[in-house]
Enzyme design. Structure first.
Site, PDB file in Angstrom:
ATOM      1  N   LYS A  99       0.801  -1.221   0.000  1.00 60.02           N
ATOM      2  CA  LYS A  99       0.000   0.000   0.000  1.00 60.02           C
ATOM      3  C   LYS A  99       0.836   1.276   0.000  1.00 60.02           C
ATOM      4  O   LYS A  99       0.280   2.384  -0.005  1.00 60.02           O
ATOM      5  CB  LYS A  99      -0.978  -0.016   1.178  1.00 60.02           C
ATOM      6  N   LYS A 136      -2.523  -0.099  10.378  1.00 63.01           N
ATOM      7  CA  LYS A 136      -2.656  -1.335   9.609  1.00 63.01           C
ATOM      8  C   LYS A 136      -1.362  -1.596   8.865  1.00 63.01           C
ATOM      9  O   LYS A 136      -0.552  -0.689   8.649  1.00 63.01           O
ATOM     10  CB  LYS A 136      -3.829  -1.252   8.621  1.00 63.01           C
ATOM     11  N   SER A 143      -9.534  -6.414   6.131  1.00 64.80           N
ATOM     12  CA  SER A 143      -9.183  -5.550   7.261  1.00 64.80           C
ATOM     13  C   SER A 143      -8.373  -6.316   8.300  1.00 64.80           C
ATOM     14  O   SER A 143      -8.458  -6.047   9.497  1.00 64.80           O
ATOM     15  CB  SER A 143     -10.457  -4.970   7.898  1.00 64.80           C
ATOM     16  N   GLN A 177      -2.769   6.395   9.893  1.00 62.95           N
ATOM     17  CA  GLN A 177      -3.676   7.337   9.232  1.00 62.95           C
ATOM     18  C   GLN A 177      -4.653   7.927  10.242  1.00 62.95           C
ATOM     19  O   GLN A 177      -5.090   7.218  11.168  1.00 62.95           O
ATOM     20  CB  GLN A 177      -4.495   6.628   8.141  1.00 62.95           C
ATOM     21  N   PRO A 178      -5.010   9.199  10.099  1.00 62.41           N
ATOM     22  CA  PRO A 178      -6.095   9.727  10.933  1.00 62.41           C
ATOM     23  C   PRO A 178      -7.401   9.030  10.580  1.00 62.41           C
ATOM     24  O   PRO A 178      -7.644   8.696   9.410  1.00 62.41           O
ATOM     25  CB  PRO A 178      -6.139  11.208  10.567  1.00 62.41           C
ATOM     26  N   ARG A 231     -25.112   1.877  -4.040  1.00 60.85           N
ATOM     27  CA  ARG A 231     -24.993   3.336  -3.900  1.00 60.85           C
ATOM     28  C   ARG A 231     -24.853   3.947  -5.290  1.00 60.85           C
ATOM     29  O   ARG A 231     -24.269   3.344  -6.193  1.00 60.85           O
ATOM     30  CB  ARG A 231     -23.784   3.677  -3.027  1.00 60.85           C
ATOM     31  N   ARG A 259     -11.031  -1.304  -8.408  1.00 58.80           N
ATOM     32  CA  ARG A 259     -11.963  -0.804  -7.407  1.00 58.80           C
ATOM     33  C   ARG A 259     -11.309   0.369  -6.694  1.00 58.80           C
ATOM     34  O   ARG A 259     -10.194   0.258  -6.193  1.00 58.80           O
ATOM     35  CB  ARG A 259     -12.334  -1.890  -6.398  1.00 58.80           C
ATOM     36  N   GLU A 274      -8.064   3.514  -0.639  1.00 64.10           N
ATOM     37  CA  GLU A 274      -7.412   2.337  -1.196  1.00 64.10           C
ATOM     38  C   GLU A 274      -7.773   2.186  -2.663  1.00 64.10           C
ATOM     39  O   GLU A 274      -8.886   2.519  -3.080  1.00 64.10           O
ATOM     40  CB  GLU A 274      -7.810   1.079  -0.419  1.00 64.10           C
ATOM     41  N   GLU A 276      -7.845  -0.902  -5.288  1.00 56.65           N
ATOM     42  CA  GLU A 276      -7.799  -2.370  -5.285  1.00 56.65           C
ATOM     43  C   GLU A 276      -7.687  -2.888  -6.717  1.00 56.65           C
ATOM     44  O   GLU A 276      -8.638  -2.819  -7.487  1.00 56.65           O
ATOM     45  CB  GLU A 276      -9.066  -2.925  -4.628  1.00 56.65           C
TER      46      GLU A 276
END
Length: 306
Positions: A99, A136, A143, A177-178, A231, A259, A274, A276
């Site tokens: 990442k 992470k 996750s 990350q916040p 959505r 994605r 992210e 993907e």
């Protein structure tokens, strides 16, 4: 798993790559099987680390749910480089499974969640300021090994430091990350793109509900359950997604799918959390026509690899 039935040698053969825990595929992925059969394409699930699989016997090898690779990422990347007809291709897998690509996309002007990185062996203490943070590993699927910490809570501060030490001791890079609070109300928006004749085309979008409720306290399975609903993508979300896709090394014509996961930033504008490109859930069960669009995307890549 049942042995595949004999097939017409003239039919294209496609492998859908998975892991041993999902040897018969994720239920969402199984939705593409009837549309592919209707197109005269023979499909077989295949476990990525099964030494008995002859990858060269397939006309196309499609990465779908090899979700156990995170702790064996180097092995997975080496394997990908040996597989002919792999989509998404091995160079994309190498780039996208770490990442730290987020730093490259941010440098290219893509709005991303602010991220700092803790290398193995590097000392780290929680920031002095309060607020919620997400920790992470830079290499993970789903996750796994991900936690949310409220740094106003002394116990959370200690657990956050322990989380980083645990990852560091395992030789893994930690992302810091916040936590963006709009996730609790709006959730994440995942925009799904599938290959068409002229490259990737937008297919559909889904909402993922908030998943992180607190610290990571250790292994909890291969993947966590998600709250998924359909959505409608907003123009500003599509604009960020297109900017993200435009920054992918090698371009998008090489891709079968992409994605783009977005969350609202502090100002409400979408930011990338992210991208993907390796083994994303495509959520084709949440959009009318999506299984057929994925089948068409696979057909498109079969033609390119013939």
């Amino acid at each position: 798993m049942d042995h595949p039935s004999p097939v017409d040698p003239g039919e294209p053969r496609v492998a859908l790559v998975t892991c041993a825990d999902l040897a018969d595929l994720d239920p969402d992925d199984r939705l593409v099987l009837p549309p592919l059969a209707a197109r005269g394409i023979t499909v077989e699930p295949a476990v990525w680390d099964d030494p008995g699989v002859d990858w060269s016997s397939y006309d196309l090898v499609v990465l779908r749910s090899p979700w156990d690779y995170a702790l064996r990422r180097d092995e997975f990347v080496v394997w990908a480089a040996t597989v002919p007809g792999l989509v998404n291709p091995a160079e994309v897998v190498r780039w996208n499974t770490d990442k730290r690509y987020l730093a490259e996309l941010s440098a290219a002007g893509v709005p991303t969640v602010p991220t700092s990185w803790v290398e193995p062996g590097e000392g780290w203490q929680p920031p002095a300021e309060t607020g919620e943070y997400v920790l992470k590993p830079a290499v993970s699927a789903g996750s796994q090994d991900t936690g949310r910490y409220d740094l106003a809570d002394p116990e959370h501060r200690n657990l956050a430091a322990a989380h980083v030490r645990r990852l560091s001791d395992a030789g893994r890079v930690t992302m810091v990350q916040p936590y963006l609070g709009a996730v609790d109300t709006e959730g994440e928006t995942a925009l799904l793109f599938l290959a068409g004749p002229d490259g990737l085309a937008f297919s559909h979008a889904i909402r993922k509900g908030p998943m992180l409720t607190g610290p990571d306290l250790g292994p909890d399975g291969l993947y966590k359950a998600e709250e998924i609903t359909s959505r409608t993508a907003r123009p500003e979300q599509l604009a960020v997604a297109e900017k993200t896709l435009a920054a992918i090394p090698g371009g998008t014509r090489q891709l079968l799918y992409a994605r783009v996961d977005l969350i609202p930033g502090p100002d409400g504008e979408p930011v990338l959390v992210e991208l993907e490109l390796t083994e994303p859930s495509l959520f084709i069960g949440h959009a009318d026509g999506a299984p057929d669009r994925l089948a068409d995307a696979i057909t498109t890549h079969l033609a390119r690899h013939s």
